[in-house]
Design a protein around this motif. Structure first.
Motif, PDB file in Angstrom:
ATOM      1  N   GLU A 182      40.880  17.035  59.440  1.00  0.00           N
ATOM      2  CA  GLU A 182      41.116  18.042  60.470  1.00  0.00           C
ATOM      3  C   GLU A 182      41.040  17.463  61.878  1.00  0.00           C
ATOM      4  O   GLU A 182      41.751  17.914  62.785  1.00  0.00           O
ATOM      5  CB  GLU A 182      40.109  19.189  60.323  1.00  0.00           C
ATOM      6  CG  GLU A 182      40.398  20.393  61.205  1.00  0.00           C
ATOM      7  CD  GLU A 182      41.748  21.037  60.946  1.00  0.00           C
ATOM      8  OE1 GLU A 182      42.283  21.671  61.868  1.00  0.00           O
ATOM      9  OE2 GLU A 182      42.273  20.888  59.815  1.00  0.00           O
ATOM     10  N   GLU A 183      40.203  16.444  62.100  1.00  0.00           N
ATOM     11  CA  GLU A 183      40.106  15.843  63.436  1.00  0.00           C
ATOM     12  C   GLU A 183      41.414  15.169  63.833  1.00  0.00           C
ATOM     13  O   GLU A 183      41.807  15.209  64.999  1.00  0.00           O
ATOM     14  CB  GLU A 183      38.952  14.837  63.477  1.00  0.00           C
ATOM     15  CG  GLU A 183      37.589  15.460  63.712  1.00  0.00           C
ATOM     16  CD  GLU A 183      37.489  16.150  65.057  1.00  0.00           C
ATOM     17  OE1 GLU A 183      37.341  15.459  66.080  1.00  0.00           O
ATOM     18  OE2 GLU A 183      37.568  17.394  65.103  1.00  0.00           O
ATOM     19  N   ILE A 184      42.101  14.539  62.888  1.00  0.00           N
ATOM     20  CA  ILE A 184      43.396  13.934  63.203  1.00  0.00           C
ATOM     21  C   ILE A 184      44.418  15.021  63.511  1.00  0.00           C
ATOM     22  O   ILE A 184      45.199  14.912  64.466  1.00  0.00           O
ATOM     23  CB  ILE A 184      43.882  13.052  62.045  1.00  0.00           C
ATOM     24  CG1 ILE A 184      42.842  11.987  61.686  1.00  0.00           C
ATOM     25  CG2 ILE A 184      45.207  12.374  62.403  1.00  0.00           C
ATOM     26  CD1 ILE A 184      43.228  11.132  60.516  1.00  0.00           C
ATOM     27  N   ARG A 185      44.411  16.067  62.703  1.00  0.00           N
ATOM     28  CA  ARG A 185      45.364  17.150  62.924  1.00  0.00           C
ATOM     29  C   ARG A 185      45.164  17.800  64.287  1.00  0.00           C
ATOM     30  O   ARG A 185      46.122  18.123  64.986  1.00  0.00           O
ATOM     31  CB  ARG A 185      45.234  18.192  61.809  1.00  0.00           C
ATOM     32  CG  ARG A 185      45.503  17.642  60.420  1.00  0.00           C
ATOM     33  CD  ARG A 185      45.123  18.636  59.349  1.00  0.00           C
ATOM     34  NE  ARG A 185      46.032  19.765  59.342  1.00  0.00           N
ATOM     35  CZ  ARG A 185      47.138  19.822  58.620  1.00  0.00           C
ATOM     36  NH1 ARG A 185      47.469  18.802  57.853  1.00  0.00           N
ATOM     37  NH2 ARG A 185      47.911  20.879  58.641  1.00  0.00           N
ATOM     38  N   LYS A 186      43.912  17.997  64.663  1.00  0.00           N
ATOM     39  CA  LYS A 186      43.634  18.575  65.971  1.00  0.00           C
ATOM     40  C   LYS A 186      44.038  17.635  67.097  1.00  0.00           C
ATOM     41  O   LYS A 186      44.503  18.077  68.149  1.00  0.00           O
ATOM     42  CB  LYS A 186      42.142  18.902  66.086  1.00  0.00           C
ATOM     43  CG  LYS A 186      41.704  20.103  65.272  1.00  0.00           C
ATOM     44  CD  LYS A 186      40.222  20.368  65.435  1.00  0.00           C
ATOM     45  CE  LYS A 186      39.792  21.586  64.642  1.00  0.00           C
ATOM     46  NZ  LYS A 186      38.322  21.825  64.756  1.00  0.00           N
ATOM     47  N   TYR A 187      43.875  16.341  66.870  1.00  0.00           N
ATOM     48  CA  TYR A 187      44.178  15.383  67.934  1.00  0.00           C
ATOM     49  C   TYR A 187      45.674  15.317  68.218  1.00  0.00           C
ATOM     50  O   TYR A 187      46.096  15.319  69.386  1.00  0.00           O
ATOM     51  CB  TYR A 187      43.657  13.998  67.556  1.00  0.00           C
ATOM     52  CG  TYR A 187      43.948  12.946  68.603  1.00  0.00           C
ATOM     53  CD1 TYR A 187      43.160  12.849  69.745  1.00  0.00           C
ATOM     54  CD2 TYR A 187      45.026  12.083  68.466  1.00  0.00           C
ATOM     55  CE1 TYR A 187      43.439  11.915  70.720  1.00  0.00           C
ATOM     56  CE2 TYR A 187      45.303  11.136  69.434  1.00  0.00           C
ATOM     57  CZ  TYR A 187      44.511  11.048  70.559  1.00  0.00           C
ATOM     58  OH  TYR A 187      44.792  10.120  71.522  1.00  0.00           O
ATOM     59  N   VAL A 188      46.495  15.260  67.179  1.00  0.00           N
ATOM     60  CA  VAL A 188      47.927  15.068  67.387  1.00  0.00           C
ATOM     61  C   VAL A 188      48.650  16.375  67.692  1.00  0.00           C
ATOM     62  O   VAL A 188      49.815  16.347  68.094  1.00  0.00           O
ATOM     63  CB  VAL A 188      48.578  14.383  66.160  1.00  0.00           C
ATOM     64  CG1 VAL A 188      47.953  13.029  65.924  1.00  0.00           C
ATOM     65  CG2 VAL A 188      48.446  15.244  64.924  1.00  0.00           C
ATOM     66  N   ARG A 189      47.967  17.507  67.512  1.00  0.00           N
ATOM     67  CA  ARG A 189      48.609  18.782  67.805  1.00  0.00           C
ATOM     68  C   ARG A 189      48.855  18.918  69.309  1.00  0.00           C
ATOM     69  O   ARG A 189      48.059  18.490  70.133  1.00  0.00           O
ATOM     70  CB  ARG A 189      47.721  19.925  67.309  1.00  0.00           C
ATOM     71  CG  ARG A 189      48.386  21.276  67.267  1.00  0.00           C
ATOM     72  CD  ARG A 189      47.468  22.269  66.581  1.00  0.00           C
ATOM     73  NE  ARG A 189      47.235  21.898  65.188  1.00  0.00           N
ATOM     74  CZ  ARG A 189      46.137  22.191  64.507  1.00  0.00           C
ATOM     75  NH1 ARG A 189      45.161  22.855  65.096  1.00  0.00           N
ATOM     76  NH2 ARG A 189      46.018  21.828  63.256  1.00  0.00           N
ATOM     77  N   VAL A 190      49.973  19.506  69.680  1.00  0.00           N
ATOM     78  CA  VAL A 190      50.310  19.701  71.089  1.00  0.00           C
ATOM     79  C   VAL A 190      49.282  20.635  71.723  1.00  0.00           C
ATOM     80  O   VAL A 190      48.956  21.684  71.176  1.00  0.00           O
ATOM     81  CB  VAL A 190      51.727  20.277  71.227  1.00  0.00           C
ATOM     82  CG1 VAL A 190      52.035  20.576  72.693  1.00  0.00           C
ATOM     83  CG2 VAL A 190      52.742  19.313  70.643  1.00  0.00           C
ATOM     84  N   LYS A 191      48.762  20.244  72.892  1.00  0.00           N
ATOM     85  CA  LYS A 191      47.740  21.031  73.587  1.00  0.00           C
ATOM     86  C   LYS A 191      48.372  21.715  74.805  1.00  0.00           C
ATOM     87  O   LYS A 191      48.661  21.072  75.812  1.00  0.00           O
ATOM     88  CB  LYS A 191      46.585  20.131  74.063  1.00  0.00           C
ATOM     89  CG  LYS A 191      46.099  19.092  73.048  1.00  0.00           C
ATOM     90  CD  LYS A 191      45.497  19.714  71.824  1.00  0.00           C
ATOM     91  CE  LYS A 191      44.834  18.659  70.952  1.00  0.00           C
ATOM     92  NZ  LYS A 191      45.704  17.542  70.572  1.00  0.00           N
ATOM     93  N   PRO A 192      48.644  23.021  74.745  1.00  0.00           N
ATOM     94  CA  PRO A 192      49.285  23.704  75.880  1.00  0.00           C
ATOM     95  C   PRO A 192      48.350  23.787  77.082  1.00  0.00           C
ATOM     96  O   PRO A 192      47.131  23.910  76.939  1.00  0.00           O
ATOM     97  CB  PRO A 192      49.597  25.104  75.327  1.00  0.00           C
ATOM     98  CG  PRO A 192      48.627  25.289  74.213  1.00  0.00           C
ATOM     99  CD  PRO A 192      48.388  23.943  73.615  1.00  0.00           C
TER     100      PRO A 192
END
Length: 487
Positions: free
Chosen positions: A167-177
């Protein structure tokens, strides 16, 4: 006195006909109410049936029986997963629509909140599918299952985060508006974090690296991080944990002492090294450091004369130049530069004596090179040969390299490295190739690679490497980048 109307038989018949007509009209109204209600119930049941099972909605096994031939339980599991995949596809389509929407700034905040919410739901659904032991994703990877073309039109991993379970990788690469929903000065309304493409080939190692408790102390895994970097998984994702540090960190020596004095052993974490102190590295009796820098922790004997003396006992070769000779080519013009070598920062220490600021790029090959450079009061740049240099175009006066980009390097890779060095060197800047060695039979190819730059030759020396029976050659050069017109 009340009067009672006595109905004749004819009147009774007419009244009965009126009542029957009214009843028929009431039945028609009931039908109009009942039929839409029944249809609504049927549609609701069909929708719920479609969500939980294709079988109950379609009423036949012909459509989905090919999904898993192993009995009804396996079919239901895979149908459930396929149904979730449909939901995932719908969410992705909605996210694509949100990305394309151009709304007023006053309304954009709700759009970003909706997109963030859908992205979170998407991540949870994909994690559930990927972690299901009998999931269609796992069966697909094993070659026993393929999605129906109508189930998922896009390729399986359309976004980087879809590939990983951590989950930490998924959160990191997700676009942050951006929270205010407005575009920044670069025209971006979000932050786009990245990882190296080779990270996808090292999924297990990267997920091990990102497996930590948020807000706690990180694992002592710098060696794993360096392994990822060397194998191309670079840049690495940031982490939300506190890096480990020595328990008894002492104040570093003053700058007038630190340049030529071994640092305090307590200021380094030694858990990942064979040597456990600087004295072991300086003595090097067991050859525990990097073989190209076997003696570079020996500051008093091996490092002191480098680039300032060509005495017989100074460990220098016929292909070595002195700092004073190189700086004398352009007096007063060399102020800042990069040393891309394997070492403990001695080149930067010597250049400081000539009022030149040098950043030393290196990684920790079996010894704490980065810590050593920093404890000497110099600037270490933790960088692999895979990376683009983190400098803007035409900014450096000097690039120096020694005993690193040698005859092991692929010629195409060398081209990419040299062009990147050319990018950051200013016009008139110097490229100092220091004791590049290679096999004698490969010398011509490597010399052509350096000539490709079309730099002005200020110094150019080719000499035999004496300890290899004339099978290897040394090459050193000082080259000046030519001016190029803006176009």
């Amino acid at each position: 006195m009340k009067s009672f109307d006595i109905l004749s038989p004819e009147n009774k018949g007419m009244t009965k006909q009126n009542v029957n007509a009214k009843l028929k009209r009431c039945r028609m109204v009931y039908y109009f109410i009942f039929i839409p209600g029944a249809l609504a119930l049927l549609l609701s049941a069909a929708a719920m049936s479609k969500f939980f099972s294709f079988k109950s909605f379609i009423g036949t096994e012909s459509f989905y029986s090919h999904l898993n031939p192993e009995g009804p339980n396996g079919i239901q599991n895979d149908v459930m997963v396929v149904t979730v995949q449909i939901v995932i596809q719908k969410i992705e389509e909605e996210l694509d629509k949100l990305r394309e929407i151009k709304q007023d700034p006053s309304l954009s905040q709700s759009v970003f909140q909706q997109g963030a919410f859908l992205a979170d739901i998407l991540g949870l659904l994909e994690s559930a599918v990927a972690s299901h032991p009998d999931s269609a994703v796992n069966n697909q990877q094993n070659g026993s299952f393929s999605f129906h073309p109508l189930v998922r039109k896009k390729k399986q991993f359309n976004e980087p985060g879809e590939y990983f379970l951590c989950e930490e990788i998924r959160k990191y690469v997700r676009v942050k508006p951006n929270r205010l929903g407005k575009q920044n000065f670069m025209g971006a309304n979000a932050t786009f974090t990245s990882i190296g493409h080779a990270c996808f080939a090292m999924k297990a190692e990267l997920e091990e690296y990102m497996n930590y408790d948020v807000g706690e102390i990180c694992n002592d895994d710098w060696k794993l991080a360096q392994k990822l970097m060397v194998h191309g998984c670079d840049p690495l994702p940031r982490r939300r944990c506190f890096s480990r540090a020595p328990k008894l960190y002492n104040k570093p020596f003053p700058i007038n002492e630190s340049l030529w004095k071994l640092p305090d052993d307590r200021n380094v974490r030694w858990s990942q090294y064979r040597c456990k102190n600087f004295a072991c590295l300086a003595g090097n009796t067991t050859r525990k450091g990097f073989f190209k820098c076997a003696d570079c922790f020996n500051l008093t004997n091996h490092e002191v004369p480098r680039w300032v003396s060509l005495d017989a006992d100074s460990n220098q070769t016929a292909a070595d130049f002195l700092i004073s000779e190189v700086l004398g080519v352009k007096p007063g013009e060399i102020r800042i530069g990069l040393d891309f070598s394997v070492g403990t920062g001695t080149f930067a220490a010597r250049m400081r004596e000539f009022n030149v600021t040098i950043v030393s790029a290196t990684i920790n090959f079996g010894a704490p090179f980065s810590e050593m450079i920093a404890l000497r009061g110099l600037v270490p740049l933790y960088l692999t040969v895979n990376q683009r240099l983190p400098f803007f175009d035409n900014t450096l006066d000097l690039i120096h390299t020694t005993r690193f980009l040698d005859g092991w390097i692929d010629l195409v890779l060398l081209d990419f490295v040299l062009y990147d060095w050319d990018r950051v060197l200013r016009p008139g800047g110097l490229l100092w190739i220091d004791s590049f060695f290679c096999l004698k039979e490969d010398l011509y190819d490597y010399l052509q690679a350096f000539k490709m730059l079309r730099y002005k030759k200020l110094k150019w020396v080719v000499a035999p490497k004496l300890d290899k029976d004339d099978q290897e050659m040394f090459f050193s050069a000082v080259l000046e980048k030519p001016p190029r017109p803006f176009r």
